[in-house]
Design a protein around this motif. Structure first.
Motif, mmCIF file in Angstrom:
data_model
loop_
_atom_site.group_PDB
_atom_site.id
_atom_site.type_symbol
_atom_site.label_atom_id
_atom_site.label_comp_id
_atom_site.label_asym_id
_atom_site.label_seq_id
_atom_site.Cartn_x
_atom_site.Cartn_y
_atom_site.Cartn_z
ATOM 1 N N VAL A 97 0.855 -1.195 -0.113
ATOM 2 C CA VAL A 97 0.209 0.131 0.286
ATOM 3 C C VAL A 97 0.713 0.838 0.041
ATOM 4 O O VAL A 97 1.758 0.735 0.785
ATOM 5 C CB VAL A 97 -1.042 0.079 1.544
ATOM 6 C CG1 VAL A 97 -1.707 1.927 1.306
ATOM 7 C CG2 VAL A 97 -2.253 -1.020 1.218
ATOM 8 N N ARG A 98 0.374 1.676 -1.104
ATOM 9 C CA ARG A 98 1.621 3.110 -0.927
ATOM 10 C C ARG A 98 0.722 4.808 -1.325
ATOM 11 O O ARG A 98 0.123 4.312 -2.313
ATOM 12 C CB ARG A 98 2.551 2.644 -1.763
ATOM 13 C CG ARG A 98 3.613 4.388 -2.494
ATOM 14 C CD ARG A 98 4.888 3.941 -2.857
ATOM 15 N NE ARG A 98 6.128 4.087 -2.091
ATOM 16 C CZ ARG A 98 7.089 3.377 -2.508
ATOM 17 N NH1 ARG A 98 7.421 3.754 -3.661
ATOM 18 N NH2 ARG A 98 7.907 2.636 -1.958
ATOM 19 N N VAL A 112 -9.409 -6.650 5.591
ATOM 20 C CA VAL A 112 -9.847 -4.995 4.685
ATOM 21 C C VAL A 112 -8.634 -3.814 6.269
ATOM 22 O O VAL A 112 -8.288 -3.535 7.206
ATOM 23 C CB VAL A 112 -10.585 -4.249 5.289
ATOM 24 C CG1 VAL A 112 -11.627 -3.157 5.014
ATOM 25 C CG2 VAL A 112 -11.805 -5.479 4.730
ATOM 26 N N PHE A 113 -7.680 -2.651 5.246
ATOM 27 C CA PHE A 113 -7.487 -2.293 5.639
ATOM 28 C C PHE A 113 -8.807 -0.390 5.883
ATOM 29 O O PHE A 113 -8.436 0.043 4.336
ATOM 30 C CB PHE A 113 -6.583 -1.009 5.421
ATOM 31 C CG PHE A 113 -5.068 -2.598 5.807
ATOM 32 C CD1 PHE A 113 -4.068 -2.750 6.769
ATOM 33 C CD2 PHE A 113 -5.014 -4.090 4.463
ATOM 34 C CE1 PHE A 113 -3.408 -4.629 6.712
ATOM 35 C CE2 PHE A 113 -4.538 -5.247 4.615
ATOM 36 C CZ PHE A 113 -3.980 -5.627 6.329
ATOM 37 N N VAL A 114 -8.408 -0.046 6.876
ATOM 38 C CA VAL A 114 -9.198 1.834 6.842
ATOM 39 C C VAL A 114 -8.333 3.239 7.119
ATOM 40 O O VAL A 114 -7.411 2.883 8.143
ATOM 41 C CB VAL A 114 -10.322 1.612 7.078
ATOM 42 C CG1 VAL A 114 -10.973 2.629 6.786
ATOM 43 C CG2 VAL A 114 -11.729 0.830 6.971
ATOM 44 N N ARG A 158 -7.243 -6.901 0.748
ATOM 45 C CA ARG A 158 -6.296 -7.163 -0.082
ATOM 46 C C ARG A 158 -6.683 -8.735 0.374
ATOM 47 O O ARG A 158 -6.271 -8.969 1.487
ATOM 48 C CB ARG A 158 -4.905 -6.772 0.833
ATOM 49 C CG ARG A 158 -4.657 -5.163 0.408
ATOM 50 C CD ARG A 158 -2.814 -4.943 1.441
ATOM 51 N NE ARG A 158 -1.465 -4.997 0.178
ATOM 52 C CZ ARG A 158 -1.245 -5.608 0.106
ATOM 53 N NH1 ARG A 158 -0.385 -5.382 1.867
ATOM 54 N NH2 ARG A 158 0.122 -5.767 -0.082
ATOM 55 N N GLU A 159 -6.140 -9.641 -0.764
ATOM 56 C CA GLU A 159 -5.898 -10.787 -0.931
ATOM 57 C C GLU A 159 -5.287 -11.302 -0.557
ATOM 58 O O GLU A 159 -5.273 -10.919 -2.584
ATOM 59 C CB GLU A 159 -7.729 -11.820 -1.196
ATOM 60 C CG GLU A 159 -7.912 -13.064 -1.366
ATOM 61 C CD GLU A 159 -9.262 -13.235 -1.685
ATOM 62 O OE1 GLU A 159 -8.882 -15.202 -1.599
ATOM 63 O OE2 GLU A 159 -9.840 -12.812 -1.646
ATOM 64 N N SER A 183 -2.289 -11.697 -5.742
ATOM 65 C CA SER A 183 -2.685 -10.396 -4.532
ATOM 66 C C SER A 183 -3.478 -9.792 -5.922
ATOM 67 O O SER A 183 -4.042 -9.719 -6.576
ATOM 68 C CB SER A 183 -1.454 -9.288 -4.756
ATOM 69 O OG SER A 183 -1.568 -7.993 -4.696
ATOM 70 N N GLU A 184 -4.670 -9.726 -5.285
ATOM 71 C CA GLU A 184 -6.232 -9.260 -5.653
ATOM 72 C C GLU A 184 -6.947 -7.850 -4.218
ATOM 73 O O GLU A 184 -6.887 -7.883 -3.174
ATOM 74 C CB GLU A 184 -7.325 -10.173 -5.513
ATOM 75 C CG GLU A 184 -7.330 -10.987 -6.438
ATOM 76 C CD GLU A 184 -8.224 -12.458 -6.361
ATOM 77 O OE1 GLU A 184 -9.287 -12.707 -5.819
ATOM 78 O OE2 GLU A 184 -7.808 -12.947 -7.046
ATOM 79 N N VAL A 185 -6.195 -6.654 -4.812
ATOM 80 C CA VAL A 185 -6.416 -5.400 -4.379
ATOM 81 C C VAL A 185 -7.826 -4.835 -5.193
ATOM 82 O O VAL A 185 -7.913 -4.696 -6.180
ATOM 83 C CB VAL A 185 -4.931 -4.780 -4.579
ATOM 84 C CG1 VAL A 185 -5.269 -3.342 -3.570
ATOM 85 C CG2 VAL A 185 -4.161 -5.567 -3.729
#
Length: 372
Positions: free
Chosen positions: A229-230, A266-268, A291-292, A312-314
């Motif tokens: 994540v960027r 899940v990242f919030v 992210r899976e 990687s599935e985003v």
């Protein structure tokens, strides 16, 4: 003095003398006596064959000359010495071969499957809600999420047959460290470094990792945001360091000596414009990343604390859709809208990497509800 022909004691009694004695012509000198080997016939042999009382046995064969014996000994010794040298050479060569072909060294020249990844931006249906981070989190689905690494919880750990309980825990720990480094580390999120993520990857995947950052492409193989994540630090900054996290980890031994771990989290994030530094922050907005990731481990990789990423599935939003391959995620901040867009045209006659860029719509249920 007795002559040569007469024994010193004279002629034995009872034997006729004279020149016509049939035994007078037989002379038994010392050499004859030493070499003669006589064997007496048995009584039966004398009765049936009417043979003489004794018979002459052929003398034993003399030993070979000293020179011949020495030559035979030398030849036998040479063969033994040659065999010994051959055994030593074979043993030494085997030791060198096994030393060079160390079973714990990674095999070279093998084909390595590249990570398959998809990064789908989710565009909002209206303007992005804004407010303070606390209010936004309180009125969003992330209200019950845990903060930071505490949201990455471990499942019940059991042995799988080929992997012990401690080995399964080692694999899960590596995956958790990867998620923390790639989703929560401030240096990674704000684009200052990707090393915390890189050191946790299998060595065979480093070339693909580096190529994705050097030349990003929407080809399902070279998207930097498929690895981590960027955000663009020139445009956005974190309005709250407390990232909300929720998800699961599961594992399965898919084949003998192979363990796969799947993370679904899940990242919030609470974000604000990079130019805004007012305190308290009132122009924040939430950005959600699902992210899976699928990882694979073998027994040799566990002690190295590295993971092989398979897929990687985003899905991330709210952000704008774009046909240009991004090196970072592109959040839409408070009050911004997604521009109308059309799917990028695809030329079926063109060769080269396929453009797999997709875009989805962010559900209103995923956005914070207005504060009451």
């Amino acid at each position: 003095m007795a002559g040569r022909r007469d024994p010193p004691e004279g002629e034995p009694e009872g034997l006729p003398g004279g020149d016509d004695d049939e035994y007078r012509s037989v002379v038994f000198d010392e050499s004859f006596i030493r070499e003669a080997r006589l064997q007496e016939f048995s009584a039966r042999e004398r009765m049936t064959d009417h043979a003489d009382a004794v018979r002459r046995v052929p003398p034993a064969q003399p030993p070979p000359p000293a020179k011949g014996r020495a030559r035979g000994i030398f030849w036998r010794g040479s063969r033994q010495l040659l065999l010994l040298v051959l055994v030593v050479v074979l043993a030494f060569g085997t030791a060198i071969y096994l030393g060079l072909r160390n079973p714990y060294r990674p095999a070279t020249g093998r084909s390595v499957d590249q990570v398959r990844m998809s990064v789908i931006p989710l565009a909002p249906q209206g303007p992005v809600p804004g407010g303070t981070p606390a209010d936004l989190f309180k009125h969003s689905p992330a209200a019950q999420f845990r903060v930071g690494a505490a949201g990455i919880t471990m499942p019940a750990v059991r042995e799988t047959g080929g992997f012990s309980e401690s080995q399964v825990m080692a694999a899960l720990t590596t995956v958790k460290d990867y998620l923390v480094a790639s989703s929560l580390d401030p240096d990674v999120i704000e684009g200052r470094s990707e090393r915390p993520v890189r050191v946790l990857l299998d060595a065979d995947q480093l070339d693909q990792f580096d190529a994705g950052f050097a030349a990003p492409a929407d080809d399902g193989r070279h998207a930097p945001t498929g690895w981590l994540v960027r955000f663009d630090p020139a445009k956005v900054a974190q309005a709250d360091d407390e990232v909300r996290v929720h998800g699961t980890l599961r594992y399965q031994e898919t084949s003998p000596g192979t363990l796969e771990v799947v993370s679904d989290h899940v990242f919030v994030y609470a974000l604000r414009p990079a130019s805004s530094d007012a305190q308290p922050v009132r122009d924040a907005s939430l950005f959600t990343v699902r992210r899976e990731l699928r990882f694979r481990f073998d027994l040799d990789a566990l002690p190295r604390h590295t993971a092989r990423l398979l897929t990687s599935e985003v899905q991330a939003g709210p952000q704008a859709c774009s046909a240009e391959p991004p090196t970072t995620l592109r959040p839409l901040l408070a009050g911004q809208r997604a521009k109308l867009h059309e799917p990028a045209g695809t030329d079926p006659y063109a060769t080269g990497p396929a453009n797999t860029a997709l875009c989805g719509t962010l559900s209103r249920a995923a956005e914070p509800s207005p504060a009451s």
